[in-house]
Design a protein around this motif. Sequence first.
Motif, PDB file in Angstrom:
ATOM      1  N   MET A 109      -7.308  27.937  43.714  1.00 56.84           N
ATOM      2  CA  MET A 109      -7.478  26.782  44.599  1.00 56.84           C
ATOM      3  C   MET A 109      -8.559  27.044  45.633  1.00 56.84           C
ATOM      4  O   MET A 109      -8.340  26.912  46.826  1.00 56.84           O
ATOM      5  N   ILE A 110      -9.727  27.450  45.138  1.00 60.73           N
ATOM      6  CA  ILE A 110     -10.861  27.752  46.013  1.00 60.73           C
ATOM      7  C   ILE A 110     -12.023  26.871  45.546  1.00 60.73           C
ATOM      8  O   ILE A 110     -12.408  26.929  44.381  1.00 60.73           O
ATOM      9  N   PRO A 111     -12.582  26.052  46.427  1.00 61.72           N
ATOM     10  CA  PRO A 111     -13.662  25.158  45.980  1.00 61.72           C
ATOM     11  C   PRO A 111     -14.944  25.920  45.695  1.00 61.72           C
ATOM     12  O   PRO A 111     -15.154  27.027  46.198  1.00 61.72           O
ATOM     13  N   LEU A 152      -9.240  22.363  43.368  1.00 56.17           N
ATOM     14  CA  LEU A 152      -8.879  22.575  41.958  1.00 56.17           C
ATOM     15  C   LEU A 152     -10.113  22.579  41.066  1.00 56.17           C
ATOM     16  O   LEU A 152     -10.005  22.750  39.854  1.00 56.17           O
ATOM     17  N   ARG A 153     -11.261  22.353  41.671  1.00 58.26           N
ATOM     18  CA  ARG A 153     -12.552  22.238  40.966  1.00 58.26           C
ATOM     19  C   ARG A 153     -12.546  21.108  39.942  1.00 58.26           C
ATOM     20  O   ARG A 153     -13.270  21.142  38.946  1.00 58.26           O
TER      21      ARG A 153
END
Lengths: 806, 287
Positions: free
Chosen positions: B1-3, B43-44
């Motif tokens: 959960m990292i953009p 969530l990309r």
Amino acid sequence: MNDMTPTREQRSAALEGMGCKRKRVEDIRFTQGKGNYVDDVKLPGMLHGDFVRSPHPHARVKKIDDSEALKVPGVLAVITAETLKTVNLAWMPTLAGDVQMVLADGKVLFQNQEVAFVVATDRYAADDGINKVIVEYEPLPPLVDPFKSMDPDAPVLREDLAGKTSGAHGPRKHHNHIFEWTVGDKELTDAAFNKADVKIKEMIAYHRTHPSPLETCQCVCSFDKIKGELTIYGTFQAPHVIRTVVALIAKLPEQKIHVIAPDIGGGFGNKVGAYPGYICAAVASIVTGKPVKWVEDRIENLTATSFARDYHMTTEIAATKDGKVTGLRVHVLADHGAFDACADPSKWPAGFFNIVTGSYDFPTAHLAVDGVYTNKAPGGVAYRCSFRVTEAAYCIERAMDILAQKLNMDPAELRLKNFIKPEQFPYHSALGWEYDSGDYHTAMRKMMETTGYAALRKEQAEKREAFKRGETREIMGLGISFFTEIVGAGPSKNCDILGIAMFDSCEIRMHPTGAGIARMGTKSQGQGHETTWAQIIATEIGIPADNIMVEEGNTDTAPYGLGTYGSRSTPVAGAAIAMAARKIKAKAQMIAAYKLEVHEDDLEFDIDGFRVKGLPEKFMSMKDICWAAYNSVPPGMEPGLEAVSYYDPPNMTYPFGAYLCVMDIDVDTGVYKVRRFYALDDCGTRINPMIIEGQVHGGLTEAFAIAMGQEIRYDETGNVVTGSFMDFFMPTAVETPHWETDFTVTPSPHHPIGAKGVGESPNVGGVPAFSNAVNDAFSFLGSTHIQMPHDFWRNWKAAKDLGAVV
Amino acid sequence: MIPGSFSYHRPASVADAVKLLSDLGEDARPLAGGHSLVPMMKLRLATPAHLVDLHGIAALKGIRRDGSNLVIGAMTTQHELLASGDVATTMPILHEAALLIADPQVRYRGTIGGNVANGDPGNDMPALMMTLGASYRLEGPGGTRDVAAADFYQGAYFTALEPGEILTSVSVPVPAAGHGYAYEKLKRKVGDYATAAAAVVLTMSGGKVATCSIGLTNVHETPLLAVDAAKAAIGTSLDAATLKKAAAAAEAIMAPAADARGPVEYRKHVGGIMVARALQRAAAVAK
């Protein structure tokens, strides 16, 4: 007499010992945002690791291409099973005697399984790297339904077990079978059923859910190449066990492993076992020579680390026509997912599920548990309960209600008729346990009187008539739960983890000024140990709780202990604390006798010091004794005032409780309202009533969540569809009912202070109360058993299936 | 959960924002409260190369009376909507609905413009705006235009917004004095999208429904106006048979997806119940 001389009551109150609603000392830092959690650990040069995970529930891994990922700025390494094989760590042992892939080795067996570990200079770069790792999969048919796992044509999940006809717990019947565990007397039980007047049989399922603590699983591993030492900061409920496991599997000398569990934001069983993230972070630190942090996100937590429950319990009770139970037969199909990673004591593949006879005097019982593999995440942890005890409590409490319905008998009356009687304790259950103490009838009657049970039943009968006349669309349910827990694992005669007996420990060091530090092998995750442990010591030795610092979680300083889970801290470590304090007190008595120039036997302990019997003015306070311990001990005595105790409990403890849930359900929408929830807990001696109340509130809230909607659900193709708090029901203060708490006190006869443990009782006892309330509401429409979770649409569906909604 | 990485822009005027969005093209997304966009980025599922943050544009804030309409600036937060005396007195249904949006933290950040412009069928405000007959002002490289809320929604996350256009304000006609209103929302918990929700604004005359408008939330890929259900209610005293008929007419246009909130049949069924309950409650508060 000087007015300033404190009274005995004042002296006693000043200690803030056992029974005091002492405010939680740890909350000072927690409420100011000054806690120190793993993610607060920032070491110089620290790197960050993150996982590539499988989108498939079951697939062959054909190829992993990391070339593009390694070009991402900041990405330093991509670790795969092939990398781990060079250090013999591609697989790791589980606490349940199975092995588990650390990273996908040829195959993936559940969605979101760890496939590769990307190490980078920051978390963003790590995630960028993940998106550039190209994994080629060949999808295989997924196995989702545990009832199909042992079909002859079921897909083979664990190719590594090919040809192995037995596992850690005996013979395997099928390639997806893990173990069969049986307890009890089958012949006697069959005979009881053959001659029973009345029998019930129901498949009672306890769905898969997840402990989901606020803080997810995480660690920082730092390997010092020069010293050859590995330091691991982690969210560990059992830090010493982690140290030993690391020593065994990484072949590092145990003295060179430092495990530190700082503040922990909730565990609930999620943080007992070892996860691939820990191994990968440790290997990455060894490879790079730099500290490596791994922090799980919420999706990863819900879908990959340690589910709970997933027991499918076919339950039968035999009884006489006037409602005396004569036999219990239970078969459990246990869905363990892809690896058997239960965190139970090693010899107990289904935990203490054989507490399933509950609070009732079953003359005979038989239990069989079959564990099976499916394409789901591994786990099977004890989510705020002793090992598989909540499944057992749900099973028997639901089954007793079903029997009551069949007998057309009030479920409270049926329970009162079958309770183990006070004079039967210590009670030997048909499935092998020795219950230490209990007074079930008193607790049950107190619940019924306090809640006005008879009046509620009358109101329900009137509402049912009104419903039948079409005057209301609301139905009312009363859910009783009378649970008996088994906690405090455990006696060395039957409990160990990887061969280490499940004792616990305490070390107390008193300082010259009458203050001290106490260290334990347990680890608080929110239970308030820093507060309550000091209260035990305060009462035992007469030093104010405020003067005792409690420290846990550092394996270099704390004595070895098995950690905190299964409500074992108070039954086991709590006893060790009392025993260590008594050693301090015994030495203090010798010092006081010397200083007061009397024989030790002429002294009596009086709240906060020793007094010469018959000479009340001849008194020496514990504070003064601490000082004397460092300058004028009796000739031949070593100076200082310290003690260590390792406590091997003689038995488990058996807390119990009587709960009642009053619920109203709108059949048109399925929306329920918990009108009232009453929880009476008997946890033996009560150390801090305020903390007990807090524990009960928290556990009931979890029970409410589980019974009314919280689940980990897979669709038929093996996709996990409950990967966030949008769909995984986590109630807020708005949804959470109001709790009424109450208690009785039946001390444990074998525990030094009579305490039994309480943290998990409300989760264990709460779930059946909620589910029984729903089932009770619908029963007059003709239903026998409705499976959990009881969320709105399922309640509506139940009403529809019963013809109450067109 | 990292953009993923992106460039951040903070224009000071609508003109600058429009220029940025049209210059940067499809790789740019305007950022309002971020409650939908930021989670998608984490969530990309959304990977915009540029974020154009609208918080620096003072002209997009505030609530003002414009003749018989209330004009609400797009960057007005749900909290500000709740704090507005004008909203509370002239269109209390907006007040009621805003209180049902998640929790205070979300409402401090979430904006009316983001809520209506994103095209998420789960958002509460779009159906309300349709029910109230609101229109949206869109400003883009080609100039300014007004689009009725009822014509704005084309599909899930598809709207009448053209590339480079920003929704700058919402204009809501003030309903007749003494009107009845209700927003009935069934949700599993605080912060959840509606399992089904119905908005009703009506006037009563001589014990019968004189005018009626009904909007539906999260029972179709777009918010819906339940025109036939409203017709069924008009001219009646909302007797049991009428409520049943109105609920059935509303259910007939619903096409919700099955999800964890329940199967299609359930979501339609409770959608009908929300309509009936909203009609009853609206009639009860009408003067």
